[in-house]
Design a protein around this motif. Structure first.
Motif, PDB file in Angstrom:
ATOM      1  N   SER A   1       0.831  -1.203   0.000  1.00 29.77           N
ATOM      2  CA  SER A   1       0.000   0.000   0.000  1.00 29.77           C
ATOM      3  C   SER A   1       0.864   1.251   0.000  1.00 29.77           C
ATOM      4  O   SER A   1       2.081   1.191   0.212  1.00 29.77           O
ATOM      5  CB  SER A   1      -0.884   0.003   1.251  1.00 29.77           C
TER       6      SER A   1
ATOM      7  N   HIS B   1       0.749   3.392   2.277  1.00 34.02           N
ATOM      8  CA  HIS B   1       1.200   3.574   3.665  1.00 34.02           C
ATOM      9  C   HIS B   1       2.535   2.854   3.893  1.00 34.02           C
ATOM     10  O   HIS B   1       3.428   3.378   4.563  1.00 34.02           O
ATOM     11  CB  HIS B   1       0.144   3.069   4.644  1.00 34.02           C
ATOM     12  N   GLN B   2       2.679   1.667   3.322  1.00 29.39           N
ATOM     13  CA  GLN B   2       3.941   0.940   3.429  1.00 29.39           C
ATOM     14  C   GLN B   2       5.052   1.683   2.696  1.00 29.39           C
ATOM     15  O   GLN B   2       6.201   1.702   3.161  1.00 29.39           O
ATOM     16  CB  GLN B   2       3.790  -0.474   2.859  1.00 29.39           C
TER      17      GLN B   2
ATOM     18  N   GLU C   1       6.183   4.508   4.904  1.00 29.51           N
ATOM     19  CA  GLU C   1       6.991   3.985   6.012  1.00 29.51           C
ATOM     20  C   GLU C   1       8.406   3.646   5.543  1.00 29.51           C
ATOM     21  O   GLU C   1       9.386   3.918   6.228  1.00 29.51           O
ATOM     22  CB  GLU C   1       6.330   2.762   6.646  1.00 29.51           C
TER      23      GLU C   1
END
Length: 181
Positions: free
Chosen positions: A165, A167-168, A171
């Motif tokens: 995603s 979000h990954q 990160e």
């Protein structure tokens, strides 16, 4: 099945060019061969056999899995008005014609139905809704091609990959930034 006759007529007219609203770029023809002896013998080579992609796509198990996925996802009908609930009966009656159209490269997806979706910020986003039959075909193709191409992606690729995603990706960027500090 109130819409199935209508659907068949719309698809027939579309295939004859009467409803051609969307252009289609035709790529070079890809030769489709029968199942190789390696895959018949059950040999699991590291390199995937891509010589029989159409057979894999049209395999009964793959098409059934695609149908079940589309049925599970539900969704609205496309321009033909056929619902997910009407799909099974349509496929039972038209499966051989659909497969023949795909093999002969005469299958033409229907135009998508355009709808506007309200965005949280007050704007609108355009959404294209394919017909349920087109979604089955797309899903059947994706189920065969995804495993082949997914393994070619870098471990640092995050866009549109299953199990990954944005979000990954963010990160991972933070990790790289922190490593440099």
């Amino acid at each position: 099945m109130k819409n199935s006759k209508k659907y068949v007529e719309i698809r027939k007219l579309h295939n004859e060019g009467y409803l051609c609203e969307v252009g289609l770029e035709i790529q070079d023809n890809i030769e489709v061969r029968s199942i190789s002896s390696a895959s018949r013998n059950g040999r699991d080579d590291k390199k995937r056999d891509t010589s029989n992609l159409m057979e894999q796509i049209l395999h009964r198990d793959n098409l059934n899995k695609a149908y079940k996925k589309v049925k599970k996802n539900k969704g609205s009908s496309g321009v033909d008005g056929m619902t997910v609930d009407e799909l099974l009966e349509y496929l039972k009656r038209n499966n051989s014609q659909l497969q023949n159209d795909l093999i002969e490269e005469s299958y033409t997806p229907m135009p998508v139905r355009r709808v506007e979706i309200e965005k949280p910020d007050g704007g609108k986003r355009l959404l294209g809704i394919p017909t349920v039959v087109d979604r089955v075909v797309q899903q059947a193709i994706a189920q065969v091609l995804t495993p082949i191409y997914e393994e070619k992606f870098s471990e640092t690729s995050f866009g549109f990959l299953p199990g990954r995603s944005q979000h990954q990706a963010i990160e991972k960027c933070k990790e790289h930034i922190n490593d440099r500090l």
